[in-house]
Design a protein around this motif. Structure first.
Motif, PDB file in Angstrom:
ATOM      1  N   UNK A 263       3.282  -4.729  -8.236  1.00 23.30           N
ATOM      2  CA  UNK A 263       2.170  -5.190  -7.407  1.00 23.30           C
ATOM      3  C   UNK A 263       1.072  -4.133  -7.444  1.00 23.30           C
ATOM      4  N   UNK A 264      -0.153  -4.592  -7.678  1.00 19.32           N
ATOM      5  CA  UNK A 264      -1.309  -3.700  -7.633  1.00 19.32           C
ATOM      6  C   UNK A 264      -2.267  -4.235  -6.581  1.00 19.32           C
ATOM      7  N   UNK A 265      -2.470  -3.452  -5.533  1.00 22.65           N
ATOM      8  CA  UNK A 265      -3.361  -3.852  -4.447  1.00 22.65           C
ATOM      9  C   UNK A 265      -4.620  -3.014  -4.457  1.00 22.65           C
ATOM     10  N   UNK A 266      -5.767  -3.674  -4.288  1.00 16.62           N
ATOM     11  CA  UNK A 266      -7.036  -3.015  -4.063  1.00 16.62           C
ATOM     12  C   UNK A 266      -7.530  -3.401  -2.675  1.00 16.62           C
ATOM     13  N   UNK A 267      -8.619  -2.822  -2.252  1.00 15.07           N
ATOM     14  CA  UNK A 267      -9.143  -3.143  -0.927  1.00 15.07           C
ATOM     15  C   UNK A 267      -9.656  -4.578  -0.841  1.00 15.07           C
ATOM     16  N   UNK A 268      -9.982  -5.154  -1.991  1.00 13.28           N
ATOM     17  CA  UNK A 268     -10.545  -6.501  -1.987  1.00 13.28           C
ATOM     18  C   UNK A 268      -9.789  -7.473  -2.891  1.00 13.28           C
ATOM     19  N   UNK A 269      -8.603  -7.061  -3.385  1.00 16.88           N
ATOM     20  CA  UNK A 269      -7.860  -7.937  -4.294  1.00 16.88           C
ATOM     21  C   UNK A 269      -6.393  -7.521  -4.335  1.00 16.88           C
ATOM     22  N   UNK A 270      -5.563  -8.432  -4.839  1.00 13.17           N
ATOM     23  CA  UNK A 270      -4.147  -8.129  -4.995  1.00 13.17           C
ATOM     24  C   UNK A 270      -3.590  -8.836  -6.216  1.00 13.17           C
ATOM     25  N   UNK A 271      -2.795  -8.115  -7.016  1.00 13.50           N
ATOM     26  CA  UNK A 271      -2.282  -8.665  -8.267  1.00 13.50           C
ATOM     27  C   UNK A 271      -0.764  -8.543  -8.344  1.00 13.50           C
ATOM     28  N   UNK A 272      -0.158  -9.568  -8.920  1.00 12.43           N
ATOM     29  CA  UNK A 272       1.265  -9.559  -9.231  1.00 12.43           C
ATOM     30  C   UNK A 272       1.364  -9.470 -10.757  1.00 12.43           C
ATOM     31  N   UNK A 273       1.745  -8.296 -11.248  1.00 13.92           N
ATOM     32  CA  UNK A 273       1.806  -8.058 -12.695  1.00 13.92           C
ATOM     33  C   UNK A 273       3.250  -8.258 -13.149  1.00 13.92           C
ATOM     34  N   UNK A 274       3.442  -9.129 -14.122  1.00 15.63           N
ATOM     35  CA  UNK A 274       4.824  -9.452 -14.526  1.00 15.63           C
ATOM     36  C   UNK A 274       4.900  -9.844 -15.993  1.00 15.63           C
TER      37      UNK A 274
ATOM     38  N   UNK B  80       8.789 -18.750 -11.827  1.00 16.89           N
ATOM     39  CA  UNK B  80       9.058 -18.533 -10.399  1.00 16.89           C
ATOM     40  C   UNK B  80       7.809 -18.087  -9.662  1.00 16.89           C
ATOM     41  N   UNK B  81       7.020 -17.220 -10.297  1.00 16.70           N
ATOM     42  CA  UNK B  81       5.797 -16.731  -9.655  1.00 16.70           C
ATOM     43  C   UNK B  81       4.818 -17.873  -9.408  1.00 16.70           C
ATOM     44  N   UNK B  82       4.675 -18.761 -10.388  1.00 19.64           N
ATOM     45  CA  UNK B  82       3.752 -19.892 -10.216  1.00 19.64           C
ATOM     46  C   UNK B  82       4.209 -20.835  -9.107  1.00 19.64           C
ATOM     47  N   UNK B  83       5.525 -20.907  -8.904  1.00 18.09           N
ATOM     48  CA  UNK B  83       6.058 -21.774  -7.853  1.00 18.09           C
ATOM     49  C   UNK B  83       5.923 -21.146  -6.473  1.00 18.09           C
ATOM     50  N   UNK B  84       6.110 -19.827  -6.394  1.00 17.57           N
ATOM     51  CA  UNK B  84       6.213 -19.157  -5.085  1.00 17.57           C
ATOM     52  C   UNK B  84       4.945 -18.455  -4.625  1.00 17.57           C
ATOM     53  N   UNK B  85       4.226 -17.834  -5.548  1.00 26.62           N
ATOM     54  CA  UNK B  85       3.176 -16.910  -5.153  1.00 26.62           C
ATOM     55  C   UNK B  85       1.790 -17.559  -5.161  1.00 26.62           C
ATOM     56  N   UNK B  86       1.138 -17.516  -4.003  1.00 26.21           N
ATOM     57  CA  UNK B  86      -0.188 -18.103  -3.879  1.00 26.21           C
ATOM     58  C   UNK B  86      -1.212 -17.135  -3.287  1.00 26.21           C
ATOM     59  N   UNK B  87      -0.802 -15.955  -2.921  1.00 23.59           N
ATOM     60  CA  UNK B  87      -1.704 -15.003  -2.279  1.00 23.59           C
ATOM     61  C   UNK B  87      -2.083 -13.836  -3.184  1.00 23.59           C
ATOM     62  N   UNK B  88      -1.233 -13.528  -4.157  1.00 28.35           N
ATOM     63  CA  UNK B  88      -1.548 -12.507  -5.148  1.00 28.35           C
ATOM     64  C   UNK B  88      -1.921 -13.187  -6.453  1.00 28.35           C
ATOM     65  N   UNK B  89      -2.888 -12.618  -7.144  1.00 27.75           N
ATOM     66  CA  UNK B  89      -3.272 -13.157  -8.449  1.00 27.75           C
ATOM     67  C   UNK B  89      -2.210 -12.767  -9.480  1.00 27.75           C
ATOM     68  N   UNK B  90      -1.712 -13.738 -10.204  1.00 29.93           N
ATOM     69  CA  UNK B  90      -0.649 -13.504 -11.178  1.00 29.93           C
ATOM     70  C   UNK B  90      -1.255 -13.075 -12.510  1.00 29.93           C
ATOM     71  N   UNK B  91      -0.770 -11.948 -13.019  1.00 28.24           N
ATOM     72  CA  UNK B  91      -1.256 -11.430 -14.297  1.00 28.24           C
ATOM     73  C   UNK B  91      -0.055 -11.226 -15.214  1.00 28.24           C
ATOM     74  N   UNK B  92      -0.073 -11.896 -16.339  1.00 24.50           N
ATOM     75  CA  UNK B  92       1.011 -11.784 -17.304  1.00 24.50           C
ATOM     76  C   UNK B  92       0.693 -10.692 -18.318  1.00 24.50           C
TER      77      UNK B  92
END
Length: 246
Positions: free
Chosen positions: A41-52, A59-71
């Protein structure tokens, strides 16, 4: 669905950091997102990313809606996830990055130092954030405790003289999972008779008898929070040498 992102972004502001890299399972559970080893997980003051990597994408596409998913695809880029971290740090013009000190191998830390930002090692600072429980956490913790009480009551109702410590441990596990536990908090301890003096006695084939102590020490993990219970039970009255010390 990730939680407490705003709280962690406030943490960044309070510690004068532009970004925070999270690798530990503990923090991933705290944020209620995917916990696999190939997820960061990479968090900034104005954004959040799920790096995987690709193993976790469905699973990420099914579960995660608050962090931006980055492959990230290391087999294509020749770099590990830090290549993606570097790109995102540059995109957001970050100059400082907090990392979990307990999660960084020396080799990996040296790679982080090459990202072109000031690196800040964090440890107790993140623990202090988790210590401050919100109302939802307190509610879940109470639910975990209540479930543990119920599990113990069910185990007691099913104990029989002649049952082995292994069987008692199996009952504890069965009723825990049936009640909704994700898993046990730790290796279940069951020790009877003279073995009950062992503080961390693992269950054996010893069969329980009347009038002797049966120690059960267990806990459950429930919605990412854990309980811990230790109890001593007897069939009938305890032996006189034990009863006088109770």
């Amino acid at each position: 669905m990730a939680k407490r992102i705003e709280k962690m972004q406030e943490f960044l502001k309070n510690h004068n950091l532009d970004a925070l890299l999270i690798k530990s399972k503990t923090m991933k559970k705290y944020l209620d997102t995917l916990t696999g080893s190939g997820v960061q997980i990479l968090l900034m003051r104005d954004a959040g990313y799920l790096i995987l990597d690709g193993r976790y994408l469905t699973e990420a596409n099914e579960r995660e809606h608050d962090l931006q998913i980055v492959l990230h695809a290391p087999h294509k880029t020749g770099r590990n996830y830090l290549g993606t971290v570097e790109e995102l740090l540059k995109k957001h013009k970050c100059r400082s990055l907090g990392v979990e000190s307990s999660q960084m191998l020396i080799k990996e830390y040296r790679q982080v130092e090459e990202l072109g930002v000031k690196v800040c090692l964090l440890d107790d600072e993140l623990a202090m954030v988790r210590i401050q429980k919100d109302k939802e956490e307190l509610k879940i913790m109470q639910e975990a405790v209540d479930l543990t009480d119920q599990i113990y009551a069910q185990v007691i109702q099913n104990l029989r003289i002649g049952m082995s410590e292994f069987e008692i441990s199996a009952l504890i596990h069965y009723f825990s999972i049936k009640a909704g536990a994700q898993q046990m908090s730790f290796d279940t301890i069951v020790a009877s008779g003279e073995r009950s003096a062992m503080p961390h006695g693992r269950p054996t084939g010893r069969k329980i008898k009347a009038h002797e102590p049966i120690m059960m020490d267990f806990g459950i993990q429930y919605k990412n929070y854990q309980s811990d219970m230790t109890r001593i039970a007897f069939f009938g009255k305890p032996k006189p040498e034990i009863e006088k010390n109770i």
